[in-house]
Write an enzyme that holds these catalytic residues in place. Sequence first.
Site, short mmCIF file in Angstrom:
data_model
loop_
_atom_site.label_atom_id
_atom_site.label_comp_id
_atom_site.label_asym_id
_atom_site.label_seq_id
_atom_site.Cartn_x
_atom_site.Cartn_y
_atom_site.Cartn_z
N ARG A 1 -85.53 -22.45 21.40
CA ARG A 1 -84.81 -23.54 22.11
C ARG A 1 -84.71 -23.16 23.58
NH1 ARG A 1 -79.21 -25.47 19.69
NH2 ARG A 1 -78.35 -23.57 20.58
N SER B 1 -81.95 -32.99 13.00
CA SER B 1 -80.50 -32.78 12.96
C SER B 1 -79.83 -34.06 12.45
CB SER B 1 -79.95 -32.46 14.35
OG SER B 1 -80.49 -31.26 14.84
N LYS C 1 -72.35 -25.81 21.24
CA LYS C 1 -72.39 -27.24 21.55
C LYS C 1 -70.96 -27.76 21.48
CE LYS C 1 -77.06 -28.65 20.33
NZ LYS C 1 -77.86 -29.72 19.70
#
Length: 211
Positions: free
Chosen positions: A42, A111, A140
């Site tokens: 990521r 997701s 997050k």
Amino acid sequence: MKCDKQNMLLYAVTDRAWVGKQTLYEQVESALKGGVTCVQLREKELDDEAFLKEAVEIHALCQRYGVPFFVNDNVDIAIRCHAEGVHVGQEDMAAAQVRARVGEGMMIGVSVHSVEEAREAVKHGADCLGVGAAFATHTKTDVDVLPHETLKAICDAVDIPVVAIGGIHKENILQLKGTGVDGVALVSAIFAADDIETECKELKALSEQII
């Protein structure tokens, strides 16, 4: 490409926030030595050229360990580095569009946060699902914690591997027992550790107790 649920047991998601003593490459290798079963790269800040170079290098590393390699969000990079998989969120390209781009040879992870999203993702060609946030997470801050009843309902509703993500660490991982998940995806619990290899060995042993 069918997703083997055994590869989802301990799913490492990189985050260069903890790069320091080790490079990201070295951190990933430590995680692989510790037994992670899947790696997702990521990158939010790198330009495409740097991202691609890194993806090619880390993909080759994962191949040495026989572990599937996913790219987060960036379908072009996933295609160009010949990754085994690409993972997209609800705000990214829809699974059906991703499938049209990557063909049948690449796994697609999506997701999801509800049974409805999960069924929709499967209908459009998802091979595995990331579900969360399982617990409160600093990675997050805009994601709500999902009740474990919802996590279980999602696992019951689909026939592809489901991975829990979000705020999971050694102290709470066993709370996921009975939800039906096939594994856990971890960011800071792996990459913020002082000894990543040892941490992964312990996390893997715990993960095996929840499935």
